[in-house]
Enzyme design. Structure first.
Site: not given
Length: 261
Positions: A41, A116, A150
């Site tokens: 990330e 994301k 994440c």
């Protein structure tokens, strides 16, 4: 297919320094036979909230991934802060803010993006980044790959919904050392409950805000077995993944049809 997670440190907010450091590591992964190479990330900047950290789509970070993919004849992916063309429209006053975009570059010049879904509210990411709209699945050599970033790992429902079309989940992260047990456990849980491979690619080192990271990158089988793991240093994590193994696991243990919701 052989998959490689490049577990690496990140130079805070210095794209060019990170490109110089990461290019040889991508090369080593390709030389080891990897067809899909993963960086972490925000591989080019660190998990920065600095205003103005965003770059245009097809900016320097996406360009680096595309260059590496073409040079080595492999797929290369990682996340970076990207502003959609035109600022992305209105979104609760967040027009002009970047997405945390996972960019996947192919050896023939194709590019895919996943944004994301879950900005990390606990760390203030929701104030500096916009949320994406849904999962994205890309087929690579007969393997259906669904990337997440994440904090997405904590939300089982999005993994569940993507499961019928997924052989391999990719999770790239800047996951902190303080919650490393959560990272390790959730990666295995997502593999077991969805009967799919999971690759977790996490950074090592200390971020610009002082957050410590211990890596713990790993590749997990559809049965939850650890195929490859890493500790707290820069390294490559490599393993073979096979769509036929996913299909065989799901046929042998028919759990997914019983799922509700």
């Amino acid at each position: 297919m052989k998959v490689a997670a490049v577990q690496h440190d990140i130079v805070w907010e210095d794209r060019e320094a990170n490109f110089r450091r990461l290019a040889p590591q991508v090369g080593r992964a390709a030389a080891a036979g990897a067809e899909l190479v993963l960086l972490t990330e925000t591989f080019s900047t660190g998990f920065s909230m600095t205003p103005g950290i965003g770059e245009p789509e097809d900016g320097p970070s996406a360009g680096f991934l595309a260059t590496q993919a073409a040079e080595h004849g492999v797929w290369v992916g990682g996340s970076c802060p990207e502003i959609a063309p035109g600022g992305g429209g209105e979104d609760g006053g967040k027009a002009g803010l970047p997405y945390n975009s996972f960019v996947l570059a192919g050896p023939e010049g194709t590019t895919h993006r996943y944004r994301k879904l879950h900005p990390f509210t606990h760390g203030g990411e929701h104030e500096r980044f916009r949320a994406g709209e849904g999962p994205v699945t890309v087929e690579i050599g007969g393997l259906r790959v669904t990337p997440f970033v994440c904090y997405d790992l904590r939300f089982a429902d999005v993994f569940w919904h993507a499961a019928p079309d997924t052989d391999l989940y990719v999770v790239v992260a800047n996951w902190p050392a303080a919650r490393r047990l959560h990272w390790q456990t959730l990666l295995q849980a997502r593999a077991i409950e969805n009967q799919a491979y999971v690759v977790g690619c996490n950074r090592v080192g200390t971020a610009g805000d002082g957050t410590e990271h211990t890596g713990d990158s790993r590749i997990v089988s559809p049965m939850g077995e650890l195929l490859a793991t890493a500790a707290g240093t820069e390294t490559l994590v490599l393993a073979d993944v096979d769509a036929a193994e996913v299909a065989a696991t799901r046929d042998r243990l028919r759990f997914l049809p019983d799922r509700r919701g």
